[in-house]
Scaffold this active site. Sequence first.
Site, PDB file in Angstrom:
ATOM      1  N   LYS A  53      31.112  51.678  42.807  1.00  0.00           N
ATOM      2  CA  LYS A  53      30.158  50.727  43.349  1.00  0.00           C
ATOM      3  C   LYS A  53      29.654  51.210  44.712  1.00  0.00           C
ATOM      4  O   LYS A  53      30.399  51.866  45.451  1.00  0.00           O
ATOM      5  CB  LYS A  53      30.812  49.355  43.565  1.00  0.00           C
ATOM      6  N   ARG A  68      35.933  43.348  30.903  1.00  0.00           N
ATOM      7  CA  ARG A  68      35.896  43.040  29.465  1.00  0.00           C
ATOM      8  C   ARG A  68      36.919  43.878  28.696  1.00  0.00           C
ATOM      9  O   ARG A  68      37.380  43.483  27.633  1.00  0.00           O
ATOM     10  CB  ARG A  68      34.493  43.247  28.918  1.00  0.00           C
TER      11      ARG A  68
END
Length: 469
Positions: free
Chosen positions: A246, A320
């Site tokens: 990120k 996820r």
Amino acid sequence: MTSAQIPHGPALLDAAAGAVPIRCVSAEGWKAVEAGLPPLQRSFAAATGFAPKAGRIALLPGEDGGLGLVLFGLGDTNAAGHDRFLAGKLPGALPAGDYRFEPMDGFDAGEAALAWLLGSYRFERYRKPGEPRPRLVAPHGVDAVAVGRVAAAVAAGRDLVNTPANDLGPAEIEAAVRALAERFGAAVSVTVGEALEKEFPLVHAVGAASPRAPRLIDLTWGPADAPRVTLVGKGVVFDTGGLDIKPASNMLLMKKDMGGAAAALAAAEMIMGADLPVRLRLIVPSVENAIAGDAFRPGDIIRSRAGLTVEIGNTDAEGRLILADALDLADADAPDLILDFATLTGAARVALGPDLPAFFTEDEALAGAVAEAGRRVNDPVWRLPLHAPYAGQLDSKVADLNNAPGGGFAGAITAALFLRRFVRRTRAHVHFDLYGWNPSTKPGRPEGGEVQTARLAHALVAERYGRKP
């Protein structure tokens, strides 16, 4: 003076001699209230320019010169957007002391008391404690223990989210679950190391690069023959994004990427504290998504617990992955209800903003019950569709699934569809995509960590299985 005993956070007082009354004033009721004030207080209110606008406060003197009455403006209580937690502003605005709400027609004293406690929250682990906060006497007819229990669970969850990652790793998440289990006589099992790699390969892969060992934490509580409710919480204690790192600006709040786990723990604490008649299971996969030589890579293909192979399209779509293994475990015994909580996608925030978590389910009746529970306890959510045609975006040319389809459209929906592939037996499944953070202070919602949907989950389980909170 005694107080309702709760394990964490402020409590409502059972009684307090000399507690200062708080008179809540709506726009439509102000004239009658003003006319009924003693001349001194009426003149003082006029001199200070008090008007019953939402959140406006006037401190009026008593005959002895001390604080005799608090006026608190509610504004137009029938207006769209009226803040039901407005009373949560009071603990940060009143001087220290004891207070009580005066009875008022149409005033939800229980909701106001909860808002007060939620607004009294402070995170002071790393700084000198502030000045004493004002305290509230439990309003007549309000169950002080029940309200305090909910507020305490919220405070404990907020503390977890607010704690920085240097002091909150997977082991500390495990410790929080074990402490909760000890309080309520629950059982806990934890899978780590080689067993984790074998039984929960996606959880292991995401957490492999961190020196802090990933783990799968599994708590069970309640009679074995009761309706089975399973809560699953994403416990990424910090998310660098992995090798798909990120930018710095997106990493600043990544200590909150375990907000789903905190919400699940808070909901579990409320459910067990209320002794709801269910067989509760709490599953938390906890990892740190770090960067090192053994980090999982874009393009890797990993076989999940369910047997489905997953191509890694992006290492920053790690939540996820760990939820996929956890949900397969949750689904294995086909419980009556599965609720999963995750700070999963930026797409949900773009669609609904930070205050309104998205939820997904294929069960129409359950969807209505979730939305109604959120409205009832002022823990709002908004349903987004599990639009089946978008499932094709998850296709991979070399594996059963890709965890991060390209294109940038419908990111919250495709993430939910990915999770749905791992829940094959249980129709009553709700996925919450939440933010887990208050960007600014609002009444009852201080800036910082928040356990969105936890109170909703408690209310839903209580309503669905026979006992209201």
